[in-house]
Scaffold this active site. Structure first.
Site, PDB file in Angstrom:
ATOM      1  N   ASP A 144       0.863  -1.178   0.000  1.00  0.00           N
ATOM      2  CA  ASP A 144       0.000   0.000   0.000  1.00  0.00           C
ATOM      3  C   ASP A 144       0.901   1.230   0.000  1.00  0.00           C
ATOM      4  O   ASP A 144       2.048   1.171   0.461  1.00  0.00           O
ATOM      5  CB  ASP A 144      -0.875   0.035   1.252  1.00  0.00           C
ATOM      6  CG  ASP A 144      -1.946  -1.044   1.246  1.00  0.00           C
ATOM      7  OD1 ASP A 144      -1.970  -1.864   0.316  1.00  0.00           O
ATOM      8  OD2 ASP A 144      -2.768  -1.063   2.180  1.00  0.00           O
ATOM      9  N   HIS A 220       5.224  -7.251  -0.506  1.00  0.00           N
ATOM     10  CA  HIS A 220       5.136  -8.526  -1.200  1.00  0.00           C
ATOM     11  C   HIS A 220       5.941  -8.486  -2.489  1.00  0.00           C
ATOM     12  O   HIS A 220       6.400  -7.433  -2.925  1.00  0.00           O
ATOM     13  CB  HIS A 220       3.671  -8.845  -1.515  1.00  0.00           C
ATOM     14  CG  HIS A 220       2.788  -8.913  -0.304  1.00  0.00           C
ATOM     15  ND1 HIS A 220       2.166 -10.076   0.113  1.00  0.00           N
ATOM     16  CD2 HIS A 220       2.400  -7.949   0.582  1.00  0.00           C
ATOM     17  CE1 HIS A 220       1.457  -9.828   1.194  1.00  0.00           C
ATOM     18  NE2 HIS A 220       1.580  -8.550   1.500  1.00  0.00           N
ATOM     19  N   SER A 331       7.495   3.447   5.328  1.00  0.00           N
ATOM     20  CA  SER A 331       8.728   3.928   4.716  1.00  0.00           C
ATOM     21  C   SER A 331       8.551   4.041   3.219  1.00  0.00           C
ATOM     22  O   SER A 331       7.516   4.510   2.754  1.00  0.00           O
ATOM     23  CB  SER A 331       9.889   3.000   5.063  1.00  0.00           C
ATOM     24  OG  SER A 331      11.113   3.592   4.691  1.00  0.00           O
TER      25      SER A 331
END
Length: 362
Positions: A144, A220, A331
């Site tokens: 995200d 991912h 981050s």
């Protein structure tokens, strides 16, 4: 008289300023001022007003670096591990949810009392159906976040935000041996960018994704690829929010980061997890030897680890959408990869994106 005598020490003994204290106080105050400036820039952007680029000077960067962000990040990490009383969990997490707009309906466990400490809450998992992985496009978003920049890499320079660049070689470090990377033998005189491109007619592309504190903090695999090498750069832990990325040139080269490199069906592929303030902890699930935000490090150093061995000639195979790692808070992730010239991004700078959504395809 019955008056008590008041004994005082010389002023110089009671209030003795040390250089470290001056640096921390000055640097911390300046960091607070920058936060305020970033807030003003965000408000202008929301109103559709284009903000001109104003880069920090060397002394401003040095002043910011004087703030002990690595020490503070380690302290924050330990605080996150403290188990909260059951009665306190809901008020603390609810405040965080309200502040950063967290959608707990997507969480695998919605009950706030389940999370024993802040660290568990930050690293919460999602429901399996919350992030469907796009099967049509070849590259998906690994997390995200917010798209800061994307496009072709030109002249060995990569844009961290529009108009602010950093050196490709400084970011990735010296080229890894062709034996480990399965890369073609490029002439030594070629530029660093040209040496990464393994197939004729291909180009080098990049994409920068910023994870805010309220985002899902796991990341991912963005495509089907094989990870053959890990390079860890200890470094600063400055903020990487868009305002600071617009202010400090080569911000990502200053900060601690973990560079995973390998190859996919079109050639070179890399994913870099960039650390930030309070995000010293970067975890790669298949790499048990990785330890980030160590108390001692040598400036400008890096350490390498190869996943290719006598027993494993290929490296670590990753499937698109497979769990890869996690941050302790939020981050930035930087993708740099090789692809044919007809590769197209399905993005707009500044847009919000979620893990599993398409980044681009052929």
């Amino acid at each position: 008289t019955d008056r008590k005598k008041l004994h005082t020490a010389p002023v110089g003994q009671v209030f003795r300023l040390r250089p470290f204290h001056v640096l921390v106080a000055t640097g911390g105050g300046y960091a607070g001022y920058r936060k305020y400036e970033d807030y003003k820039l965000e408000q202008l952007e929301k109103r559709g007003i284009e903000v001109p680029v104003k880069l920090a000077s060397e002394w401003e960067v040095a002043l910011y670096k004087s703030v002990p962000t690595r020490l503070l990040s380690r302290a924050w990490g330990r605080l996150n591990q403290v188990e909260l009383p059951t009665w306190l969990r809901k008020p603390v997490y609810s405040l965080y949810i309200w502040t950063f707009g967290v959608n707990m309906k997507e969480a695998a466990v919605e009950d706030l009392h389940h999370y024993r400490n802040l660290s568990e809450f930050f690293r919460r998992k999602l429901k399996p159906q919350a992030r469907p992985v796009c099967g049509v496009h070849s590259v998906i978003s690994p997390s995200d976040g917010k798209i800061l920049n994307f496009g072709q890499v030109k002249n060995c320079e990569v844009e961290q935000v529009k108009g602010v660049t950093y050196s490709l070689e400084s970011f990735l470090g010296p080229r890894i041996s062709t034996e480990e990377m399965h890369l073609s033998q490029a002439p030594a005189g070629n530029s660093f960018q040209q040496q990464l491109v393994t197939k004729e007619g291909n180009e080098l592309y990049h994409c920068v994704i910023y994870l805010a504190p309220g985002d899902y903090h796991c990341f991912h695999s963005p495509t089907d690829w094989t990870v053959s090498h890990r390079r860890h750069f200890p470094g600063s832990l400055m903020s990487v929010n868009p305002g600071v990325a617009r202010w400090i040139k080569e911000l990502f080269c200053h900060n601690e980061r973990v560079v995973l490199t390998g190859d996919w069906k079109h050639g070179f592929f890399s994913l870099t997890a960039v650390g930030a303030t309070n995000v010293g902890s970067i975890r790669i699930y298949f790499d048990q030897n990785l330890h980030t935000n160590s108390p001692s490090y040598s400036k400008g150093s890096y350490n390498d680890f190869s996943f290719i061995s006598n027993n494993n000639k290929e490296g670590i195979p990753m499937r698109k959408g497979e769990h890869l790692g996690e941050f302790n808070l939020g981050s930035t992730i930087v993708l740099i990869f090789e692809a044919p010239k007809d590769f197209k991004f399905n993005l707009k700078a500044g847009q919000k994106i979620r893990f599993g959504e398409a980044l681009g395809s052929l």
